[in-house]
Design a protein around this motif. Structure first.
Motif, short mmCIF file in Angstrom:
data_model
loop_
_atom_site.label_atom_id
_atom_site.label_comp_id
_atom_site.label_asym_id
_atom_site.label_seq_id
_atom_site.Cartn_x
_atom_site.Cartn_y
_atom_site.Cartn_z
N TRP A 16 4.35 -2.48 -5.28
CA TRP A 16 5.09 -2.00 -4.11
C TRP A 16 4.16 -1.17 -3.21
O TRP A 16 4.15 -1.36 -2.00
N ALA A 17 3.35 -0.30 -3.81
CA ALA A 17 2.43 0.55 -3.03
C ALA A 17 1.36 -0.30 -2.34
O ALA A 17 0.90 0.03 -1.25
N ALA A 18 0.95 -1.40 -2.98
CA ALA A 18 -0.07 -2.28 -2.41
C ALA A 18 0.53 -3.26 -1.40
O ALA A 18 -0.18 -4.11 -0.87
N ARG A 19 1.83 -3.15 -1.17
CA ARG A 19 2.56 -3.92 -0.16
C ARG A 19 2.64 -5.42 -0.44
O ARG A 19 2.65 -6.24 0.46
N PHE A 20 2.72 -5.78 -1.72
CA PHE A 20 2.96 -7.18 -2.06
C PHE A 20 4.46 -7.47 -1.97
O PHE A 20 4.85 -8.60 -1.70
N TYR A 21 5.29 -6.45 -2.22
CA TYR A 21 6.74 -6.60 -2.15
C TYR A 21 7.31 -5.45 -1.33
O TYR A 21 6.78 -4.35 -1.34
N LYS A 22 8.43 -5.71 -0.65
CA LYS A 22 9.02 -4.70 0.23
C LYS A 22 9.66 -3.54 -0.53
O LYS A 22 9.69 -2.42 -0.03
N ARG A 75 3.21 4.58 -1.17
CA ARG A 75 3.14 3.44 -0.26
C ARG A 75 2.70 3.95 1.10
O ARG A 75 3.36 4.75 1.74
N ARG A 76 1.55 3.46 1.54
CA ARG A 76 0.99 3.88 2.83
C ARG A 76 0.89 2.69 3.74
O ARG A 76 1.40 1.62 3.44
N GLY A 77 0.16 2.84 4.83
CA GLY A 77 -0.01 1.77 5.80
C GLY A 77 -0.76 0.58 5.22
O GLY A 77 -1.47 0.70 4.21
N ALA A 78 -0.65 -0.56 5.88
CA ALA A 78 -1.27 -1.79 5.39
C ALA A 78 -2.79 -1.67 5.24
O ALA A 78 -3.34 -2.14 4.24
#
Length: 131
Positions: A16-22, A75-78
């Motif tokens: 989630w933190a690596a932005r693979f899933y919302k 979870r931070r920016g992309a």
């Protein structure tokens, strides 16, 4: 980017933190559904990922092979999230090839349903001529 408590991070939280899933719920569902593998085996949401481990993630039509570079529970920016992992070269190539095939329509023929009797005869005639 690592913080003091990042030594103990759950796999679903890292994904989630690596932005693979919302959401973490989606990450957990993907892990439980067998879409996340480490060393060829299914993972559990509570697994603790370690720096240097390689994971295979399936999302939709795409399959990514990523190597963990850093751990984070926030979870931070992309741009910052992309620094948590590195996708392997062959994984990038496979995804781009698959996307090009999908775009070209090579994965399947779109039809209006079952063939009519005339179309079925034409198909059988065509297949007979091929042999």
């Amino acid at each position: 980017m690592s913080e003091k408590d990042d030594d103990k991070v759950r796999l679903d939280k890292w994904l989630w933190a690596a932005r693979f899933y919302k959401t973490r719920a989606l990450a957990k569902a993907a892990i439980e559904g067998g879409k996340v593998h480490c060393r060829g085996e299914r993972c559990k949401p509570s697994k603790e990922p370690k720096v240097g481990e390689e994971y295979v993630l399936r999302t939709g039509f795409d399959e990514r092979t990523v190597v963990i570079k850093a751990l984070s529970v926030v979870r931070r920016g992309a741009p910052e999230a992309q620094q948590l992992y590195e996708e392997t070269e062959e994984s990038v190539k496979r995804r781009e090839d698959a996307a090009a095939r999908r775009k070209a329509g090579a994965l399947g023929v779109q039809t209006d349903g079952r063939p009519s009797k005339k179309q079925r005869r034409q198909l059988l005639h065509f297949l007979d001529d091929q042999e």
